[in-house]
Design a protein around this motif. Sequence first.
Motif, PDB file in Angstrom:
ATOM      1  N   THR A 178      30.075  37.060  20.251  1.00 52.85           N
ATOM      2  CA  THR A 178      28.830  36.531  20.810  1.00 52.85           C
ATOM      3  C   THR A 178      27.612  37.303  20.317  1.00 52.85           C
ATOM      4  N   ASP A 207      25.459  35.242  29.589  1.00 53.62           N
ATOM      5  CA  ASP A 207      26.735  34.542  29.403  1.00 53.62           C
ATOM      6  C   ASP A 207      27.826  35.085  30.315  1.00 53.62           C
ATOM      7  N   LEU A 208      27.807  36.398  30.556  1.00 51.76           N
ATOM      8  CA  LEU A 208      28.837  36.987  31.405  1.00 51.76           C
ATOM      9  C   LEU A 208      28.732  36.461  32.824  1.00 51.76           C
ATOM     10  N   VAL A 260      27.524  33.641  33.759  1.00 54.52           N
ATOM     11  CA  VAL A 260      27.979  32.243  33.760  1.00 54.52           C
ATOM     12  C   VAL A 260      29.501  32.180  33.817  1.00 54.52           C
ATOM     13  N   ARG A 261      30.179  33.016  33.031  1.00 54.89           N
ATOM     14  CA  ARG A 261      31.645  33.022  33.056  1.00 54.89           C
ATOM     15  C   ARG A 261      32.171  33.435  34.424  1.00 54.89           C
ATOM     16  N   GLU A 294      31.586  30.462  36.747  1.00 57.68           N
ATOM     17  CA  GLU A 294      32.499  29.360  36.430  1.00 57.68           C
ATOM     18  C   GLU A 294      33.895  29.651  36.955  1.00 57.68           C
ATOM     19  N   GLY A 295      34.311  30.919  36.879  1.00 60.02           N
ATOM     20  CA  GLY A 295      35.596  31.288  37.446  1.00 60.02           C
ATOM     21  C   GLY A 295      35.609  31.132  38.951  1.00 60.02           C
ATOM     22  N   TRP A 344      22.834  28.990  39.373  1.00 59.88           N
ATOM     23  CA  TRP A 344      23.926  28.394  38.601  1.00 59.88           C
ATOM     24  C   TRP A 344      24.387  27.087  39.236  1.00 59.88           C
ATOM     25  N   ARG A 375      21.976  26.063  28.203  1.00 58.34           N
ATOM     26  CA  ARG A 375      23.434  25.947  28.165  1.00 58.34           C
ATOM     27  C   ARG A 375      23.901  24.595  28.668  1.00 58.34           C
TER      28      ARG A 375
END
Length: 252
Positions: A12, A132-133, A135-136, A139-140, A197, A244
């Motif tokens: 990334t 990005d972290l 967001v991950r 999402e989890g 988010w 995104r």
Amino acid sequence: MTTILVTGGTGTLGRLVTERLRTGGHEVRVLARHAQPYAVDLIRGGSGLDAAVAGVDTVVHCASTPRGGDEQAAVHLIEAARRAGVAHLVYISIVGVDAVPIGYYKAKHAVERQIQESGLGWTILRTTQFHDLLVRVFEGMGRLPVLILPAGVSDQPIAVSEVADRLAELAVDGPAGRVEDMGGPEVRTFPDLARAWLRATGRRRPALTVPVPGKAFRALRAGGHLTPGNPVGKGTFEEHLAARYAGGATAR
């Protein structure tokens, strides 16, 4: 024109650093496990590493993994850099590696010390977490019907593109030692970031904050991973989310 090796150059951050350096007219080699002609597993080392660093002026060390092995990878890289006469080793680290007792942070801090004691010219940049972290992480969490968030924890996310800009600048300058930390524009609570988010993705989830015990979360609640005095990043979390999810997200 200098020759620069970027480890983790397909990742990334490393990919963006590579692009910026090439745009600046530098010869850039990309080292990654599956990137020819310099396909090298730094944790294992091997003769391919010597070929990758031969004739290189500067190494930008972006390769890293929370699964373990960063310290051994640094040993191999530093040894190869010494043999090749590399003049400058640039390392990307994380704000709070010396304050938050998480295994990955401890490894990053150990690599900092290895580089400082390497005998090479060096530059170390610490930044806060990338957008990005988060967001991950969300999402989890979003796979569950309720977002479970650590109580009392905030974050200061930063755009990876801005970090790449800074690393590219540092790579073409001389060794600067430990440079000023780089943080995102805002310190935000986890519930606030989670709500952003949820809005961006169209999801509907209740959020529950829970106290999490342990030394690591005590350090996070104390803000050991933040640098509010250095809010140099410009891009906000909402701007990252808008880009995104520009194509729209399905509410679930």
